[in-house]
Design a protein around this motif. Sequence first.
Motif, PDB file in Angstrom:
ATOM      1  N   ARG A   1      13.048  -3.097 -13.415  1.00 19.73           N
ATOM      2  CA  ARG A   1      11.969  -4.077 -13.305  1.00 19.73           C
ATOM      3  C   ARG A   1      12.459  -5.490 -13.644  1.00 19.73           C
ATOM      4  O   ARG A   1      11.991  -6.474 -13.058  1.00 19.73           O
ATOM      5  CB  ARG A   1      10.804  -3.697 -14.224  1.00 19.73           C
ATOM      6  CG  ARG A   1      10.057  -2.452 -13.786  1.00 19.73           C
ATOM      7  CD  ARG A   1       9.532  -2.577 -12.378  1.00 19.73           C
ATOM      8  NE  ARG A   1       8.828  -1.385 -11.932  1.00 19.73           N
ATOM      9  CZ  ARG A   1       8.470  -1.150 -10.684  1.00 19.73           C
ATOM     10  NH1 ARG A   1       8.760  -2.028  -9.733  1.00 19.73           N
ATOM     11  NH2 ARG A   1       7.839  -0.040 -10.354  1.00 19.73           N
TER      12      ARG A   1
ATOM     13  N   GLY B   1       5.370   0.083  -5.964  1.00 21.13           N
ATOM     14  CA  GLY B   1       4.998   0.032  -7.373  1.00 21.13           C
ATOM     15  C   GLY B   1       5.050  -1.336  -8.014  1.00 21.13           C
ATOM     16  O   GLY B   1       4.695  -1.488  -9.172  1.00 21.13           O
TER      17      GLY B   1
ATOM     18  N   ALA C   1       2.147  -2.869 -10.065  1.00 17.93           N
ATOM     19  CA  ALA C   1       1.850  -2.420 -11.420  1.00 17.93           C
ATOM     20  C   ALA C   1       2.577  -3.242 -12.472  1.00 17.93           C
ATOM     21  O   ALA C   1       2.397  -3.010 -13.671  1.00 17.93           O
ATOM     22  CB  ALA C   1       2.223  -0.941 -11.573  1.00 17.93           C
ATOM     23  N   GLU C   2       3.404  -4.204 -12.029  1.00 18.79           N
ATOM     24  CA  GLU C   2       4.095  -5.118 -12.940  1.00 18.79           C
ATOM     25  C   GLU C   2       3.365  -6.461 -12.887  1.00 18.79           C
ATOM     26  O   GLU C   2       3.604  -7.264 -11.977  1.00 18.79           O
ATOM     27  CB  GLU C   2       5.555  -5.290 -12.525  1.00 18.79           C
ATOM     28  CG  GLU C   2       6.392  -4.031 -12.659  1.00 18.79           C
ATOM     29  CD  GLU C   2       6.456  -3.560 -14.099  1.00 18.79           C
ATOM     30  OE1 GLU C   2       6.695  -4.401 -14.987  1.00 18.79           O
ATOM     31  OE2 GLU C   2       6.260  -2.356 -14.324  1.00 18.79           O
TER      32      GLU C   2
ATOM     33  N   TYR D   1       4.043  -9.325 -10.040  1.00 23.90           N
ATOM     34  CA  TYR D   1       3.051  -9.340  -8.961  1.00 23.90           C
ATOM     35  C   TYR D   1       2.324 -10.678  -8.908  1.00 23.90           C
ATOM     36  O   TYR D   1       2.068 -11.216  -7.819  1.00 23.90           O
ATOM     37  CB  TYR D   1       2.061  -8.194  -9.151  1.00 23.90           C
ATOM     38  CG  TYR D   1       1.140  -7.975  -7.971  1.00 23.90           C
ATOM     39  CD1 TYR D   1       1.586  -8.125  -6.663  1.00 23.90           C
ATOM     40  CD2 TYR D   1      -0.185  -7.600  -8.162  1.00 23.90           C
ATOM     41  CE1 TYR D   1       0.742  -7.911  -5.581  1.00 23.90           C
ATOM     42  CE2 TYR D   1      -1.033  -7.384  -7.091  1.00 23.90           C
ATOM     43  CZ  TYR D   1      -0.568  -7.538  -5.807  1.00 23.90           C
ATOM     44  OH  TYR D   1      -1.406  -7.337  -4.728  1.00 23.90           O
TER      45      TYR D   1
ATOM     46  N   ILE E   1      -2.618   7.973  -6.427  1.00 27.53           N
ATOM     47  CA  ILE E   1      -1.870   6.714  -6.538  1.00 27.53           C
ATOM     48  C   ILE E   1      -2.562   5.615  -5.752  1.00 27.53           C
ATOM     49  O   ILE E   1      -2.722   4.485  -6.218  1.00 27.53           O
ATOM     50  CB  ILE E   1      -0.421   6.908  -6.042  1.00 27.53           C
ATOM     51  CG1 ILE E   1       0.349   7.813  -7.004  1.00 27.53           C
ATOM     52  CG2 ILE E   1       0.288   5.558  -5.913  1.00 27.53           C
ATOM     53  CD1 ILE E   1       1.729   8.187  -6.500  1.00 27.53           C
TER      54      ILE E   1
ATOM     55  N   SER F   1      -5.658   4.492  -7.602  1.00 24.36           N
ATOM     56  CA  SER F   1      -5.376   3.732  -8.820  1.00 24.36           C
ATOM     57  C   SER F   1      -4.851   2.330  -8.521  1.00 24.36           C
ATOM     58  O   SER F   1      -5.027   1.413  -9.327  1.00 24.36           O
ATOM     59  CB  SER F   1      -4.366   4.489  -9.691  1.00 24.36           C
ATOM     60  OG  SER F   1      -3.105   4.574  -9.046  1.00 24.36           O
ATOM     61  N   ARG F   2      -4.208   2.166  -7.359  1.00 25.08           N
ATOM     62  CA  ARG F   2      -3.628   0.859  -7.036  1.00 25.08           C
ATOM     63  C   ARG F   2      -4.499   0.040  -6.095  1.00 25.08           C
ATOM     64  O   ARG F   2      -4.142  -1.092  -5.759  1.00 25.08           O
ATOM     65  CB  ARG F   2      -2.249   1.047  -6.392  1.00 25.08           C
ATOM     66  CG  ARG F   2      -1.193   1.593  -7.334  1.00 25.08           C
ATOM     67  CD  ARG F   2       0.135   1.765  -6.612  1.00 25.08           C
ATOM     68  NE  ARG F   2       1.162   2.317  -7.482  1.00 25.08           N
ATOM     69  CZ  ARG F   2       2.358   2.704  -7.068  1.00 25.08           C
ATOM     70  NH1 ARG F   2       2.668   2.586  -5.776  1.00 25.08           N
ATOM     71  NH2 ARG F   2       3.237   3.207  -7.910  1.00 25.08           N
TER      72      ARG F   2
ATOM     73  N   LEU G   1      -5.390  -3.392  -7.204  1.00 22.92           N
ATOM     74  CA  LEU G   1      -4.223  -4.274  -7.281  1.00 22.92           C
ATOM     75  C   LEU G   1      -3.793  -4.724  -5.892  1.00 22.92           C
ATOM     76  O   LEU G   1      -3.553  -5.912  -5.654  1.00 22.92           O
ATOM     77  CB  LEU G   1      -3.067  -3.552  -7.979  1.00 22.92           C
ATOM     78  CG  LEU G   1      -3.298  -3.199  -9.450  1.00 22.92           C
ATOM     79  CD1 LEU G   1      -2.177  -2.304  -9.972  1.00 22.92           C
ATOM     80  CD2 LEU G   1      -3.383  -4.462 -10.291  1.00 22.92           C
TER      81      LEU G   1
END
Length: 305
Positions: A188, A212, A215-216, A220, A265, A268-269, A272
Amino acid sequence: MSEITNFRGDSTSQSGSDLAEASVSALIARVGERVRKARERRGIPRRVLSEISGVSPRYLAQLEAGEGNISIGLLQRVAIALDHRIEWLVGEDDPWESDALRVADLFRSASSDVQQTVLRALNPEPKEVLRAGRICLVGLRGAGKSTLGRLLGKELGLPFVELNHGIEEQAGMPVAEVMALYGQEGYRKLEAQTVQRIIATHDALVLAVAGGIVAEPDTYNTLLSHFHTVWLRASPVEHMERVRAQGDERPMAGNPEAMEQLRSILTSREALYGKAEAQLDTSGQSVEASLEQLRALVEERGFLG
């Protein structure tokens, strides 16, 4: 008289040469000390810095000892690996005594909300200016980011970059090895550094990122601020079918609950991914149709100014 004149001339020349040599030696020692200090402040072993920068451990040891006359190109790679500007390593003023570095350290450790507030205060440019002509495709694996991104870049005459390839270039090894050596946290960090490097070197491009990254929060938010982001969507079934069509059976291999996990997934995202500036659903669409819609979206939104 001529002998005296010549003698004085030679003496002056020798004195200037000695001063120049002393100045170079002082510079080499200063750079070495600052590289060592920057590495220790970040808790990076010399071996790890060597792997990230591509500069051998022996060369780094000589450099830190003030014995290595490193090239500008290699020093730039070391600076990038240490997340420093090269000017901080060679300037006469001590960077660790400057307000700029203290502010940078505070900014790096601050929350995403605080960072965005600081950025707005220091750089009140409109989002359109910050984003320039950069387009970033986000979404889960199998949405078509790589395929459509490459084709869109070709049609628009823009470079196409896959972020993972940029990470591999910076690390000097495949992503799988990065994960094995440094774990998720190391990956990351390299991911964030690579995004910043791309922003600094490209005013216009098409970028495809791993699913993914949303999720940062810090990374992001950087993407959202500096790129025109497009969420490429697809149904869970199509996500899975496209990945398998690429010859990758891992999502289903020995895992009967893979589809349910994929749905989870996506759920959940969703919020975002929904932060992206635009969305495009590629479900049931051919590559040609999706590309046409994506190009029209870019034109309608004025992503390229």
